[in-house]
Design a protein around this motif. Structure first.
Motif, PDB file in Angstrom:
ATOM      1  N   THR A  99      -3.629  64.548  84.941  1.00  0.00           N
ATOM      2  CA  THR A  99      -4.432  65.402  84.449  1.00  0.00           C
ATOM      3  C   THR A  99      -3.613  66.283  85.460  1.00  0.00           C
ATOM      4  N   ALA A 100      -2.522  67.455  84.571  1.00  0.00           N
ATOM      5  CA  ALA A 100      -2.168  68.082  85.638  1.00  0.00           C
ATOM      6  C   ALA A 100      -1.478  69.241  85.343  1.00  0.00           C
ATOM      7  N   VAL A 101      -1.253  70.222  85.634  1.00  0.00           N
ATOM      8  CA  VAL A 101      -0.019  71.568  84.775  1.00  0.00           C
ATOM      9  C   VAL A 101       0.866  70.673  85.261  1.00  0.00           C
ATOM     10  N   TYR A 102       1.851  70.680  84.648  1.00  0.00           N
ATOM     11  CA  TYR A 102       3.270  70.222  84.334  1.00  0.00           C
ATOM     12  C   TYR A 102       4.258  71.181  84.183  1.00  0.00           C
ATOM     13  N   TYR A 103       5.407  71.099  85.279  1.00  0.00           N
ATOM     14  CA  TYR A 103       6.231  72.247  85.309  1.00  0.00           C
ATOM     15  C   TYR A 103       7.882  71.759  85.262  1.00  0.00           C
ATOM     16  N   CYS A 104       8.728  72.664  84.579  1.00  0.00           N
ATOM     17  CA  CYS A 104       9.557  71.668  84.513  1.00  0.00           C
ATOM     18  C   CYS A 104      11.076  72.776  86.102  1.00  0.00           C
ATOM     19  N   ALA A 105      11.972  72.309  85.843  1.00  0.00           N
ATOM     20  CA  ALA A 105      12.064  73.522  87.120  1.00  0.00           C
ATOM     21  C   ALA A 105      13.827  72.494  86.868  1.00  0.00           C
ATOM     22  N   ALA A 106      14.764  73.635  87.425  1.00  0.00           N
ATOM     23  CA  ALA A 106      16.322  73.597  87.238  1.00  0.00           C
ATOM     24  C   ALA A 106      16.921  73.487  88.566  1.00  0.00           C
ATOM     25  N   ARG A 107      18.336  72.800  89.339  1.00  0.00           N
ATOM     26  CA  ARG A 107      18.615  73.114  90.240  1.00  0.00           C
ATOM     27  C   ARG A 107      20.212  73.161  89.750  1.00  0.00           C
ATOM     28  N   ARG A 108      21.156  73.544  90.999  1.00  0.00           N
ATOM     29  CA  ARG A 108      22.342  72.988  90.776  1.00  0.00           C
ATOM     30  C   ARG A 108      22.540  71.888  90.942  1.00  0.00           C
TER      31      ARG A 108
END
Length: 121
Positions: free
Chosen positions: A89-98
């Motif tokens: 249980t959590a808030v899930y985040y997606c993220a991007a980097r080069r």
């Protein structure tokens, strides 16, 4: 790159969810995409990531239950989660980097808005 995450929800323990992270108006070519999660009162932690060429890395504690796919020439990265547990249980985040993924949230410069996952016991 602008990101939009979706797919969270309420699920019973043992259930499955598929989270999606979409790039707005482009593909993920040249980018690595990571999934992080943050439970209440805890720090944000690495879950999984995929490089632009397809190599992946998944957190040890979930690697037998979670899988990441997509990215590269696609505009979507998916986090498939099976056998969910209350501790997921959590808030899930997606993220991007080069180029290459990182396990550190601070290394990513583009973030989606987060999608909430709640696993009931």
């Amino acid at each position: 790159v602008q990101l939009q995450a979706c797919g969270g929800g309420l699920v019973q323990a043992g259930g499955s969810l598929r989270l999606s992270c979409a790039a707005s108006g482009r593909t993920f070519s040249g980018y690595a995409v990571g999934w992080f999660r943050q439970a209440p009162g805890k720090e944000r932690e690495f879950v999984a990531a995929i490089n632009w060429e397809g190599s992946t890395n998944v957190r040890d504690s979930v690697k037998d239950r979670f899988a990441i796919s997509g990215g590269g020439a696609n505009n979507m990265v998916t986090l498939q989660m099976h056998s969910l547990k209350p501790e997921d249980t959590a808030v899930y985040y997606c993220a991007a980097r080069r180029i290459n993924y990182s396990h550190r949230a601070g290394d990513y410069n583009s973030w989606g808005q987060g999608t909430e996952v709640t696993v009931s016991s």
